[in-house]
Design a protein around this motif. Sequence first.
Motif, PDB file in Angstrom:
ATOM      1  N   VAL A   1       0.848  -1.173  -0.028  1.00 43.17           N
ATOM      2  CA  VAL A   1      -0.157   0.085   0.086  1.00 43.17           C
ATOM      3  C   VAL A   1       0.853   1.232   0.103  1.00 43.17           C
ATOM      4  CG1 VAL A   1      -1.711   1.468   1.236  1.00 43.17           C
ATOM      5  CG2 VAL A   1      -2.013  -1.065   0.977  1.00 43.17           C
ATOM      6  N   ILE A   2       1.916   1.110   0.588  1.00 48.17           N
ATOM      7  CA  ILE A   2       2.899   2.377   0.825  1.00 48.17           C
ATOM      8  C   ILE A   2       3.408   2.651  -0.597  1.00 48.17           C
ATOM      9  CG2 ILE A   2       5.060   3.148   1.998  1.00 48.17           C
ATOM     10  CD1 ILE A   2       3.957   2.188   4.612  1.00 48.17           C
ATOM     11  N   PHE A   3       3.980   1.658  -1.018  1.00 50.00           N
ATOM     12  CA  PHE A   3       4.558   1.671  -2.443  1.00 50.00           C
ATOM     13  C   PHE A   3       3.422   1.999  -3.466  1.00 50.00           C
ATOM     14  CE2 PHE A   3       4.907  -0.405  -6.672  1.00 50.00           C
ATOM     15  CZ  PHE A   3       5.907  -0.014  -6.942  1.00 50.00           C
ATOM     16  N   CYS A   4       2.235   1.706  -3.321  1.00 52.53           N
ATOM     17  CA  CYS A   4       1.380   2.388  -4.329  1.00 52.53           C
ATOM     18  C   CYS A   4       1.247   3.854  -4.227  1.00 52.53           C
ATOM     19  CB  CYS A   4      -0.112   1.460  -4.425  1.00 52.53           C
ATOM     20  SG  CYS A   4      -0.111  -0.171  -4.745  1.00 52.53           S
ATOM     21  N   MET A   5       1.014   4.128  -2.790  1.00 57.02           N
ATOM     22  CA  MET A   5       0.941   5.740  -2.441  1.00 57.02           C
ATOM     23  C   MET A   5       2.046   6.371  -2.941  1.00 57.02           C
ATOM     24  SD  MET A   5      -0.942   5.298   1.387  1.00 57.02           S
ATOM     25  CE  MET A   5      -0.525   7.273   1.533  1.00 57.02           C
ATOM     26  N   ILE A   6       3.236   5.880  -2.801  1.00 55.02           N
ATOM     27  CA  ILE A   6       4.366   6.781  -3.134  1.00 55.02           C
ATOM     28  C   ILE A   6       4.428   6.853  -4.715  1.00 55.02           C
ATOM     29  CG2 ILE A   6       7.093   6.630  -3.011  1.00 55.02           C
ATOM     30  CD1 ILE A   6       6.882   5.602  -0.352  1.00 55.02           C
ATOM     31  N   LYS A   7       4.047   5.570  -5.317  1.00 58.72           N
ATOM     32  CA  LYS A   7       3.969   5.566  -6.843  1.00 58.72           C
ATOM     33  C   LYS A   7       3.066   6.754  -7.494  1.00 58.72           C
ATOM     34  CE  LYS A   7       3.634   2.626 -10.764  1.00 58.72           C
ATOM     35  NZ  LYS A   7       4.580   1.914 -11.266  1.00 58.72           N
ATOM     36  N   MET A   8       1.758   6.810  -6.611  1.00 56.08           N
ATOM     37  CA  MET A   8       1.006   7.856  -7.065  1.00 56.08           C
ATOM     38  C   MET A   8       1.333   9.219  -6.954  1.00 56.08           C
ATOM     39  SD  MET A   8      -2.863   8.303  -5.811  1.00 56.08           S
ATOM     40  CE  MET A   8      -2.078   8.788  -4.100  1.00 56.08           C
ATOM     41  N   LEU A   9       2.117   9.563  -5.501  1.00 63.28           N
ATOM     42  CA  LEU A   9       2.728  10.766  -5.221  1.00 63.28           C
ATOM     43  C   LEU A   9       3.696  11.227  -6.356  1.00 63.28           C
ATOM     44  CD1 LEU A   9       2.566  10.634  -1.604  1.00 63.28           C
ATOM     45  CD2 LEU A   9       1.331  11.895  -2.944  1.00 63.28           C
ATOM     46  N   ASN A  10       4.340  10.289  -6.857  1.00 65.55           N
ATOM     47  CA  ASN A  10       5.683  10.550  -7.481  1.00 65.55           C
ATOM     48  C   ASN A  10       4.930  10.897  -9.189  1.00 65.55           C
ATOM     49  OD1 ASN A  10       7.672  10.099  -5.926  1.00 65.55           O
ATOM     50  ND2 ASN A  10       8.218   8.154  -6.427  1.00 65.55           N
ATOM     51  N   LYS A  11       4.091  10.057  -9.454  1.00 70.87           N
ATOM     52  CA  LYS A  11       3.285  10.458 -10.838  1.00 70.87           C
ATOM     53  C   LYS A  11       2.779  11.836 -10.673  1.00 70.87           C
ATOM     54  CE  LYS A  11       1.598   7.150 -12.990  1.00 70.87           C
ATOM     55  NZ  LYS A  11       0.665   5.932 -13.397  1.00 70.87           N
ATOM     56  N   MET A  12       2.223  12.194  -9.665  1.00 71.63           N
ATOM     57  CA  MET A  12       1.478  13.716  -9.520  1.00 71.63           C
ATOM     58  C   MET A  12       2.532  14.921  -9.555  1.00 71.63           C
ATOM     59  SD  MET A  12      -1.609  13.157  -6.676  1.00 71.63           S
ATOM     60  CE  MET A  12      -1.139  13.967  -5.869  1.00 71.63           C
ATOM     61  N   HIS A  13       3.598  14.417  -8.753  1.00 70.80           N
ATOM     62  CA  HIS A  13       4.805  15.354  -9.011  1.00 70.80           C
ATOM     63  C   HIS A  13       5.376  15.649 -10.192  1.00 70.80           C
ATOM     64  CE1 HIS A  13       8.989  16.556  -8.110  1.00 70.80           C
ATOM     65  NE2 HIS A  13       8.593  17.312  -7.165  1.00 70.80           N
ATOM     66  N   ASP A  14       5.635  14.382 -10.836  1.00 67.57           N
ATOM     67  CA  ASP A  14       6.056  14.579 -12.351  1.00 67.57           C
ATOM     68  C   ASP A  14       5.121  15.582 -13.175  1.00 67.57           C
ATOM     69  OD1 ASP A  14       8.127  13.104 -11.684  1.00 67.57           O
ATOM     70  OD2 ASP A  14       7.395  11.359 -12.450  1.00 67.57           O
ATOM     71  N   VAL A  15       3.859  15.311 -12.999  1.00 72.34           N
ATOM     72  CA  VAL A  15       2.814  15.939 -13.744  1.00 72.34           C
ATOM     73  C   VAL A  15       3.058  17.501 -13.450  1.00 72.34           C
ATOM     74  CG1 VAL A  15       0.289  16.578 -14.076  1.00 72.34           C
ATOM     75  CG2 VAL A  15       1.360  14.404 -13.848  1.00 72.34           C
ATOM     76  N   VAL A  16       3.253  17.744 -12.144  1.00 70.87           N
ATOM     77  CA  VAL A  16       3.469  19.421 -11.729  1.00 70.87           C
ATOM     78  C   VAL A  16       4.714  19.928 -12.297  1.00 70.87           C
ATOM     79  CG1 VAL A  16       3.654  20.928  -9.637  1.00 70.87           C
ATOM     80  CG2 VAL A  16       1.875  19.199  -9.529  1.00 70.87           C
ATOM     81  N   VAL A  17       5.715  18.968 -12.303  1.00 70.75           N
ATOM     82  CA  VAL A  17       6.944  19.783 -12.527  1.00 70.75           C
ATOM     83  C   VAL A  17       7.067  19.579 -14.007  1.00 70.75           C
ATOM     84  CG1 VAL A  17       9.401  18.736 -13.105  1.00 70.75           C
ATOM     85  CG2 VAL A  17       8.344  18.550 -10.755  1.00 70.75           C
ATOM     86  N   ARG A  18       6.279  18.846 -14.969  1.00 66.07           N
ATOM     87  CA  ARG A  18       6.216  18.864 -16.330  1.00 66.07           C
ATOM     88  C   ARG A  18       5.276  20.314 -16.630  1.00 66.07           C
ATOM     89  NH1 ARG A  18       3.456  14.336 -17.604  1.00 66.07           N
ATOM     90  NH2 ARG A  18       5.123  13.204 -17.080  1.00 66.07           N
ATOM     91  N   LYS A  19       4.345  20.291 -16.117  1.00 66.33           N
ATOM     92  CA  LYS A  19       3.529  21.725 -16.186  1.00 66.33           C
ATOM     93  C   LYS A  19       4.312  22.984 -15.929  1.00 66.33           C
ATOM     94  CE  LYS A  19      -0.869  24.034 -14.997  1.00 66.33           C
ATOM     95  NZ  LYS A  19      -2.030  23.875 -14.032  1.00 66.33           N
ATOM     96  N   GLU A  20       5.043  22.938 -14.787  1.00 73.23           N
ATOM     97  CA  GLU A  20       5.929  24.123 -14.698  1.00 73.23           C
ATOM     98  C   GLU A  20       6.927  24.476 -15.634  1.00 73.23           C
ATOM     99  OE1 GLU A  20       7.176  23.369 -10.671  1.00 73.23           O
ATOM    100  OE2 GLU A  20       5.532  24.092  -9.566  1.00 73.23           O
ATOM    101  N   ALA A  21       7.613  23.310 -16.105  1.00 72.31           N
ATOM    102  CA  ALA A  21       8.394  23.520 -17.237  1.00 72.31           C
ATOM    103  C   ALA A  21       7.839  23.946 -18.441  1.00 72.31           C
ATOM    104  CB  ALA A  21       9.013  21.983 -17.547  1.00 72.31           C
ATOM    105  N   ASP A  22       6.569  23.346 -18.774  1.00 71.67           N
ATOM    106  CA  ASP A  22       5.783  24.057 -19.862  1.00 71.67           C
ATOM    107  C   ASP A  22       5.623  25.687 -19.817  1.00 71.67           C
ATOM    108  OD1 ASP A  22       6.182  21.818 -20.884  1.00 71.67           O
ATOM    109  OD2 ASP A  22       3.944  20.915 -20.567  1.00 71.67           O
ATOM    110  N   GLU A  23       5.010  25.893 -18.533  1.00 76.35           N
ATOM    111  CA  GLU A  23       4.932  27.301 -18.412  1.00 76.35           C
ATOM    112  C   GLU A  23       6.104  28.417 -18.404  1.00 76.35           C
ATOM    113  OE1 GLU A  23       2.868  27.496 -14.693  1.00 76.35           O
ATOM    114  OE2 GLU A  23       0.991  26.523 -15.475  1.00 76.35           O
ATOM    115  N   THR A  24       7.263  27.830 -18.046  1.00 78.24           N
ATOM    116  CA  THR A  24       8.344  28.571 -17.958  1.00 78.24           C
ATOM    117  C   THR A  24       8.931  28.659 -19.489  1.00 78.24           C
ATOM    118  OG1 THR A  24       9.333  27.612 -15.763  1.00 78.24           O
ATOM    119  CG2 THR A  24      10.879  28.435 -17.128  1.00 78.24           C
ATOM    120  N   ALA A  25       8.709  27.612 -20.244  1.00 79.15           N
ATOM    121  CA  ALA A  25       9.041  27.633 -21.823  1.00 79.15           C
ATOM    122  C   ALA A  25       8.233  28.358 -22.446  1.00 79.15           C
ATOM    123  CB  ALA A  25       9.115  26.236 -22.428  1.00 79.15           C
ATOM    124  N   LYS A  26       7.091  28.406 -22.140  1.00 73.99           N
ATOM    125  CA  LYS A  26       6.045  29.432 -22.785  1.00 73.99           C
ATOM    126  C   LYS A  26       6.488  30.579 -22.404  1.00 73.99           C
ATOM    127  CE  LYS A  26       1.118  30.230 -23.494  1.00 73.99           C
ATOM    128  NZ  LYS A  26      -0.175  29.809 -22.988  1.00 73.99           N
TER     129      LYS A  26
END
Length: 139
Positions: free
Chosen positions: A88-113
Amino acid sequence: MKKKTGFFAEFKAFASRGNVVDMAVGVIIGAAFKAIVDSLVNDVVMPFVGLFVDTSSFADVVLRIGGAEILIGSFIAAVVNFLIVAFVIFCMIKMLNKMHDVVVRKEADETAKAAEEQAASAATTEALLAEILAEIRSK
């Protein structure tokens, strides 16, 4: 005003941070989750496995070697409990990492724009200044 120092002042500064409250909530939820997993293992899984070893619960299985009793069933129940919590902890951390990657990708796109818009603005400003300079030179 004199600044307080010492153990209690440091503890107060530590305790007043938001992370401590988040950690406390996590510990409380973790304890409640552990109780649920304990019940699942002891009340559902081990009695089911006990059907195959002809006992009421696999957690009650004991190996007797000489005068010693090895609570092998209880140990295996603890291992199953750990594996469920770890999964369960593994699944939660995997989900949090995926959400973090989405946020980082969005910030990178906004910075590039923003960088593209700034470059386009600079090019437009440069072209306008060149026109003004050409107009001044022609007069």
